[in-house]
Design an enzyme around this catalytic site. Structure first.
Site, PDB file in Angstrom:
ATOM      1  N   ILE A 107      -4.827  -0.748  -4.322  1.00 64.35           N
ATOM      2  CA  ILE A 107      -4.010  -1.731  -3.874  1.00 64.35           C
ATOM      3  C   ILE A 107      -4.418  -3.030  -4.191  1.00 64.35           C
ATOM      4  O   ILE A 107      -5.603  -3.658  -3.982  1.00 64.35           O
ATOM      5  CB  ILE A 107      -3.991  -1.580  -2.328  1.00 64.35           C
ATOM      6  N   GLY A 162     -14.465  -7.443 -36.702  1.00 67.56           N
ATOM      7  CA  GLY A 162     -15.398  -7.304 -35.961  1.00 67.56           C
ATOM      8  C   GLY A 162     -15.618  -8.445 -35.067  1.00 67.56           C
ATOM      9  O   GLY A 162     -15.825  -8.277 -33.780  1.00 67.56           O
ATOM     10  N   GLY A 198       0.935  -1.119  -0.012  1.00 67.00           N
ATOM     11  CA  GLY A 198      -0.140   0.172   0.026  1.00 67.00           C
ATOM     12  C   GLY A 198       1.050   1.400   0.148  1.00 67.00           C
ATOM     13  O   GLY A 198       1.522   1.780   1.170  1.00 67.00           O
ATOM     14  N   LEU A 199       1.102   1.865  -1.160  1.00 68.07           N
ATOM     15  CA  LEU A 199       1.816   2.850  -1.363  1.00 68.07           C
ATOM     16  C   LEU A 199       1.013   4.069  -1.894  1.00 68.07           C
ATOM     17  O   LEU A 199       0.961   5.231  -1.292  1.00 68.07           O
ATOM     18  CB  LEU A 199       3.138   2.654  -2.347  1.00 68.07           C
ATOM     19  N   THR A 200       0.237   3.939  -2.792  1.00 67.67           N
ATOM     20  CA  THR A 200      -0.674   5.058  -3.647  1.00 67.67           C
ATOM     21  C   THR A 200      -1.688   5.444  -2.867  1.00 67.67           C
ATOM     22  O   THR A 200      -2.408   4.769  -2.100  1.00 67.67           O
ATOM     23  CB  THR A 200      -1.124   4.337  -4.949  1.00 67.67           C
ATOM     24  N   ALA A 236      -0.585  10.861  -3.797  1.00 66.45           N
ATOM     25  CA  ALA A 236       0.601  10.344  -3.831  1.00 66.45           C
ATOM     26  C   ALA A 236       0.859   8.914  -4.443  1.00 66.45           C
ATOM     27  O   ALA A 236       0.078   8.240  -4.351  1.00 66.45           O
ATOM     28  CB  ALA A 236       1.168  10.197  -2.533  1.00 66.45           C
ATOM     29  N   GLU A 238       2.467   0.662 -11.344  1.00 64.03           N
ATOM     30  CA  GLU A 238       3.966   0.505 -10.969  1.00 64.03           C
ATOM     31  C   GLU A 238       4.632   1.630 -11.630  1.00 64.03           C
ATOM     32  O   GLU A 238       5.615   1.402 -11.860  1.00 64.03           O
ATOM     33  CB  GLU A 238       4.422  -0.944 -11.090  1.00 64.03           C
TER      34      GLU A 238
END
Lengths: 379, 258
Positions: free
Chosen positions: A155, A339, A122-124, A128, A362
């Site tokens: 995440i 198609g 969990g960074l974003t 940020a 990433e």
């Protein structure tokens, strides 16, 4: 590219698994947005979820080349499977195996390698991500604990994770990328919530969700590495993660190419297979050439990392070129099928939607160019 | 319990064979080679027996040294304990009888309670080697088995016959050939693939086994490409009954098949 015997066996086994177990469900799990719990469990039993985990912690201890081969083979059949394995290994297992204490490795890596507990990163945040300076999640020391508050976005694997690595600002006075630390947070900790799964364009069977942290108390023993060094750790983590996204994009491009090649040889118009028309051959030639270049870049990045050499610029180049190649090839593959390619009857539209993630996750293609540019200029 | 599994490496069933005109030999460059799928049932059955009652499994093959990878991945990594490759230039062009002879020589080096084969190899579709080995060793054999139960010194096997199944009791040691449906072969796990290299793999010649392969009784003289597929014709009519009448007429008068 010459594979050694182990790499060749691992690739063949991953291909067999992808053909037998993943390809038959890829369409349905994309349509329904279902996380493939049964195949993920099987991948745990077969070792796919412990590829980068050392043997002493229950993993396979494979080299990066073997790891990339597995992600590539899975992604030829289904991008979501490739992403689940890539995020778990590169973003969850690798940083703990690399920066963790002995105690952290003993506690978190064996269940991760067995696949009984996925790991995630969990960074974003809303403000940020690649710009770490915008991190708003905070961690405040309280005796033997840290108290975390904030929220995270996009995440991967979070609903199925046993623990996540969460970045948080530990020094409120520090500016920019300084003063950020990384913590291993167990998902059952009070105050930690995984929110509703995102409804996405592609990678629909991969689990993506926002996280909320309200007064989450994390033991000091779960601080990953040194306090204040979080930025350094996740930059290194992303350098490696980019190789797995390159492998993922490579698999998608190869999968789409195979469909287009087979289709154009069999589809007849104006009295002959359309593959006999130069316009179609030129499309296939451009696709094949881009894929060959992407493969060489991807496995050159693997080779550098396996040899213990600097690979950050090469993994950024591999990720940039291969994810853009996946967009190009999946687009051309739809064009070859006309198609039919635009309908869900054929897998190329799914591969096209899946490929788009690779130019974003990433670090976007633009961030890769910043990394490559800084390296080229010696900055 | 000592089990031998005799296996063969074959071209992948998706291999494209380039044969424009009849030829005495196939151009095999670029072939992907895999374990014969029927042999995978034999390997899996051996591993299940070992898991249930203990024992030791030896995988035996005749082939060039390039079969190593298949033996490691699909036999040793799956649960076989050791592997023997019979590799000898004398065996170039060997027929089923000669292959059976050298396999017998290898099998006689040990006392196996059970010898398993796939029902046939998907490359030549011959299906003779297992049964030839049983005859040459003077052992009972049951072919095309789809279920196996072991007793004390005996076995009960189910085998497929036209329109039904046959249940056969047989004393051990015995030779069995395994059919699809017997089990579902597992994939080797990655840790087991990495560790397979530590299991013994022996490469032997005919001289090592003390056998001289007999001259081939059968010679392959020509491979021919299948005839080009005819064009497809759509039979139409005002309604289904009319279309059916027209189809019957075409089959009778033009194709002359009814």
């Amino acid at each position: 590219m010459q594979l050694n015997e182990n790499q060749s066996m691992i690739r063949q086994m991953a291909r067999d698994f992808a053909t037998a177990k993943v390809a038959p469900i890829a369409h349905a799990i994309d349509r329904d947005g279902t996380f493939p719990e049964a195949t993920v469990r099987e991948m745990g039993e077969l070792g796919f979820l412990g590829l980068v985990v050392p043997e002493e912690y229950g993993g396979v201890g494979a080299d990066i080349t073997s790891y990339a081969l597995v992600v590539e083979e899975l992604s030829r059949a289904c991008g979501s499977h490739g992403l689940t394995v890539a995020a778990h290994n590169s973003l969850g297992c690798w940083p703990i195996a690399t920066f963790g204490t002995e105690e952290q490795k003993r506690k978190y890596l064996p269940p991760a390698a067995a696949g009984t507990s996925l790991l995630s990163f969990g960074l974003t945040e809303a403000g940020a991500g690649s710009d770490a300076g915008g991190t708003r999640t905070t961690a405040v020391r309280d005796g033997d604990f840290w108290v975390l508050n904030g929220s995270k976005m996009w995440i991967t694997n979070s609903h199925y994770a046993g623990a996540l690595i969460i970045t948080a600002k530990t020094d409120p006075a520090a500016t920019g990328s300084r003063g950020i630390s990384a913590f291993i947070v167990e998902t059952g900790t009070p105050g930690f919530t995984v929110e509703k799964k995102e409804d996405k364009l592609g990678m629909r069977a991969s689990d993506t969700a926002p996280l909320t942290l309200v007064d989450v108390r994390v033991p000091h023993a779960n601080l990953l590495g040194k306090e204040g060094e979080g930025f350094k750790y996740f930059m290194k983590t992303l350098d490696g993660g980019r190789i797995s996204i390159a492998a993922l994009a490579l698999g998608l491009a190869e999968g789409a190419f195979a469909v287009a090649r087979d289709y154009t040889k069999q589809r007849e118009q104006f009295g002959k297979p359309i593959a006999e028309f130069q316009a179609v051959q030129f499309m296939l030639a451009d696709m094949a050439t881009q894929i060959a270049a992407a493969r060489l870049l991807t496995y050159e990045a693997c080779r550098l990392k396996d040899a213990g050499q600097d690979y950050a610029h090469m993994s950024a180049m591999a990720k940039l070129h291969t994810s853009e190649t996946a967009m190009f090839v999946t687009d051309r593959a739809i064009q070859c099928l006309g198609g039919y390619g635009y309908t869900t009857e054929y897998p190329v539209e799914r591969m096209y939607r899946d490929a788009k993630l690779c130019t974003i996750g990433e670090g976007t293609s633009e961030i890769q160019r910043l990394v490559i540019g800084r390296h080229a200029l010696g900055l | 319990m000592k089990i031998a599994v005799c296996v063969k490496q074959v071209p992948d069933s998706e291999t494209r064979i380039n044969l424009a005109a009849p030829a005495a030999k196939l151009d095999q460059t670029g072939f992907t080679r895999v374990l014969n799928p029927y042999d995978a049932y034999a390997v899996e059955e051996a591993v299940r027996i070992k898991e249930a009652r203990g024992g030791e499994i030896t995988a035996i093959t005749v082939g060039p040294e390039t079969v190593r990878e298949t033996l490691k991945k699909d036999c040793l990594a799956v649960g076989c304990d050791k592997a023997i490759i019979i590799n000898d230039p004398l065996l170039a062009g060997a027929d089923d009888a000669a292959i059976a002879d050298v396999l017998c020589a290898a099998l006689k080096k040990d006392n196996y309670d059970l010898i398993l084969f796939g029902i046939k190899a998907i490359d030549d579709d011959s299906g003779q080697v297992g049964i030839l080995v049983a005859e040459k060793l003077g052992l009972p054999h049951v072919s095309t088995i789809t279920k196996l139960e072991l007793g004390e010194g005996t076995l009960t096997a189910h085998r497929e016959i036209e329109g039904g199944k046959e249940i056969v009791d047989c004393p051990l040691p015995a030779v069995l050939t395994c059919q699809k449906g017997l089990n579902e072969p597992r994939l080797p796990s990655l840790p087991n693939i990495m560790k397979a290299g530590m299991k013994p793999m022996q490469i032997v010649t005919c001289a090592d086994l003390g056998v001289t392969p007999p001259a081939a009784l059968v010679e392959i003289r020509q491979y021919s490409p299948p005839p080009a597929r005819g064009t497809c014709r759509l039979v139409t009519g005002d309604d289904a009954a009319a279309a059916a009448r027209e189809l019957a007429r075409v089959l009778n008068e033009e194709a002359k098949v009814i």
